[in-house]
Scaffold this motif. Structure first.
Motif, PDB file in Angstrom:
ATOM      1  N   UNK A   1      -5.408   0.351  -2.064  1.00  0.00           N
ATOM      2  CA  UNK A   1      -5.144   1.060  -0.802  1.00  0.00           C
ATOM      3  C   UNK A   1      -3.858   1.886  -0.833  1.00  0.00           C
ATOM      4  N   UNK A   2      -2.877   1.445  -1.636  1.00  0.00           N
ATOM      5  CA  UNK A   2      -1.639   2.222  -1.758  1.00  0.00           C
ATOM      6  C   UNK A   2      -1.937   3.569  -2.413  1.00  0.00           C
ATOM      7  N   UNK A   3      -2.759   3.557  -3.466  1.00  0.00           N
ATOM      8  CA  UNK A   3      -3.087   4.786  -4.187  1.00  0.00           C
ATOM      9  C   UNK A   3      -3.872   5.750  -3.317  1.00  0.00           C
ATOM     10  N   UNK A   4      -4.671   5.222  -2.388  1.00  0.00           N
ATOM     11  CA  UNK A   4      -5.495   6.074  -1.531  1.00  0.00           C
ATOM     12  C   UNK A   4      -4.704   6.656  -0.365  1.00  0.00           C
TER      13      UNK A   4
ATOM     14  N   UNK B   1       2.359  -1.287 -13.386  1.00  0.00           N
ATOM     15  CA  UNK B   1       1.056  -0.686 -13.100  1.00  0.00           C
ATOM     16  C   UNK B   1       1.225   0.570 -12.245  1.00  0.00           C
ATOM     17  N   UNK B   2       2.066   0.512 -11.233  1.00  0.00           N
ATOM     18  CA  UNK B   2       2.294   1.682 -10.388  1.00  0.00           C
ATOM     19  C   UNK B   2       2.908   2.822 -11.190  1.00  0.00           C
ATOM     20  N   UNK B   3       3.820   2.509 -12.113  1.00  0.00           N
ATOM     21  CA  UNK B   3       4.367   3.543 -12.996  1.00  0.00           C
ATOM     22  C   UNK B   3       3.251   4.294 -13.700  1.00  0.00           C
ATOM     23  N   UNK B   4       2.360   3.548 -14.342  1.00  0.00           N
ATOM     24  CA  UNK B   4       1.282   4.168 -15.117  1.00  0.00           C
ATOM     25  C   UNK B   4       0.376   5.011 -14.236  1.00  0.00           C
ATOM     26  N   UNK B   5       0.065   4.510 -13.045  1.00  0.00           N
ATOM     27  CA  UNK B   5      -0.814   5.247 -12.133  1.00  0.00           C
ATOM     28  C   UNK B   5      -0.131   6.512 -11.601  1.00  0.00           C
ATOM     29  N   UNK B   6       1.149   6.414 -11.259  1.00  0.00           N
ATOM     30  CA  UNK B   6       1.885   7.588 -10.795  1.00  0.00           C
ATOM     31  C   UNK B   6       1.974   8.659 -11.879  1.00  0.00           C
ATOM     32  N   UNK B   7       2.274   8.235 -13.096  1.00  0.00           N
ATOM     33  CA  UNK B   7       2.421   9.201 -14.189  1.00  0.00           C
ATOM     34  C   UNK B   7       1.084   9.862 -14.503  1.00  0.00           C
ATOM     35  N   UNK B   8      -0.012   9.102 -14.426  1.00  0.00           N
ATOM     36  CA  UNK B   8      -1.339   9.701 -14.627  1.00  0.00           C
ATOM     37  C   UNK B   8      -1.604  10.765 -13.568  1.00  0.00           C
ATOM     38  N   UNK B   9      -1.270  10.463 -12.310  1.00  0.00           N
ATOM     39  CA  UNK B   9      -1.443  11.450 -11.244  1.00  0.00           C
ATOM     40  C   UNK B   9      -0.538  12.651 -11.422  1.00  0.00           C
ATOM     41  N   UNK B  10       0.704  12.410 -11.880  1.00  0.00           N
ATOM     42  CA  UNK B  10       1.655  13.494 -12.111  1.00  0.00           C
ATOM     43  C   UNK B  10       1.139  14.438 -13.191  1.00  0.00           C
ATOM     44  N   UNK B  11       0.637  13.884 -14.287  1.00  0.00           N
ATOM     45  CA  UNK B  11       0.114  14.715 -15.378  1.00  0.00           C
ATOM     46  C   UNK B  11      -1.092  15.525 -14.913  1.00  0.00           C
TER      47      UNK B  11
END
Length: 270
Positions: A124-127, A252-262
């Motif tokens: 839910x945070x990612x959404x 985990x949030x780091x990896x998800x944020x960086x994927x979105x950033x890229x």
């Protein structure tokens, strides 16, 4: 034991007293190791802390702290702190980040369950709109400064190294060294990526304010919703950790944020 030593400029560092403590870790008791890790995470802060503060931070007791001091050859905390201050005045003070211990094989299932629960909690945070805003802010920044409170130093180190591996400028600024400056002396319009568990301390609040005023805005990741006066352009609330490792949701949030950033940067290319 694998360790990462960084000085104020992000370079590898060496201090004889700290190196001696690292070598002694295998022979220390569990409580003594907690005290040692507290000292190694932030030597200057340890030197300024009282016995009660160290005991609370490490979840140990005053006798455990004294036993650690005597294990290192000192009569008590005062003598150890005097030696520590003397060494810090003669040597660059590195910041040592200790990775979490790798669980035994029979704990692998537990670790996987914790990771799955953490991912479900992050969904839910990612959404949410805050995550989209955080990704846009980070994607627009010419540099990202990663800042963490004790004991989340490894989360900042993980974020910085992950960004650098993808060719994105990132750093871990030393306390009090904001705003960042570029090699030509100009102030960098950096975005700040901040990690904290509870309410930020005064040092982090000052860094957040500096980032908002002089940089490209701040993204703060925390376990709880923070007060409205905390200066941050984007706030990501992880909730309480799902297992015994408090770092896991942040990594985990780091990896998800960086994927979105890229992905955002890829879409912005002509």
């Amino acid at each position: 034991m694998n360790v990462h030593w960084l000085d104020a400029g992000g370079r590898s560092g060496h201090n004889p007293l700290l190196a001696e403590i690292v070598r002694a870790m295998p022979r220390l008791t569990r409580s003594e190791r907690k005290v040692a890790e507290c000292l190694l995470q932030d030597p200057p802060a340890f030197a300024r802390s009282t016995t009660s503060v160290i005991a609370e931070r490490t979840q140990t007791s005053a006798p455990s702290i004294i036993r650690f001091c005597r294990s290192m050859g000192y009569s008590g905390l005062t003598e150890l702190k005097q030696a520590l201050v003397a060494h810090l005045s003669r040597h660059e003070a590195p910041r040592l980040f200790l990775p979490a211990e790798v669980p035994a094989d029979d704990d692998a299932t537990s670790l996987l369950n914790e990771a799955a629960a953490s991912l479900a909690q992050l969904r839910p945070v990612l959404a949410g709109a805050a995550t989209e805003h955080a990704i846009r802010l980070l994607a627009q920044a010419p540099q990202i400064a990663c800042v963490a409170e004790y004991p989340l130093g490894l989360a900042a180190l993980h974020a910085r190294d992950s960004l650098l591996r993808h060719g994105l400028p990132a750093s871990i600024p030393a306390p009090g060294h904001w705003p960042l400056t570029t090699p030509d002396g100009l102030t960098s319009r950096a975005s700040g990526l901040f990690f904290c568990q509870r309410m930020p301390d005064a040092v982090m609040l000052d860094a957040l304010a500096q980032c908002e005023q002089h940089g490209n805005g701040a993204v703060i990741i925390s376990e709880i919703a923070l007060a409205s006066f905390v200066p941050a352009s984007a706030r990501l609330v992880l909730g309480p950790p799902c297992g015994q490792d408090p770092l896991l949701p942040y990594l985990l949030m780091n990896s998800l944020l960086i994927a979105g950033l890229l992905a955002a940067r890829a879409r912005a290319r002509p």
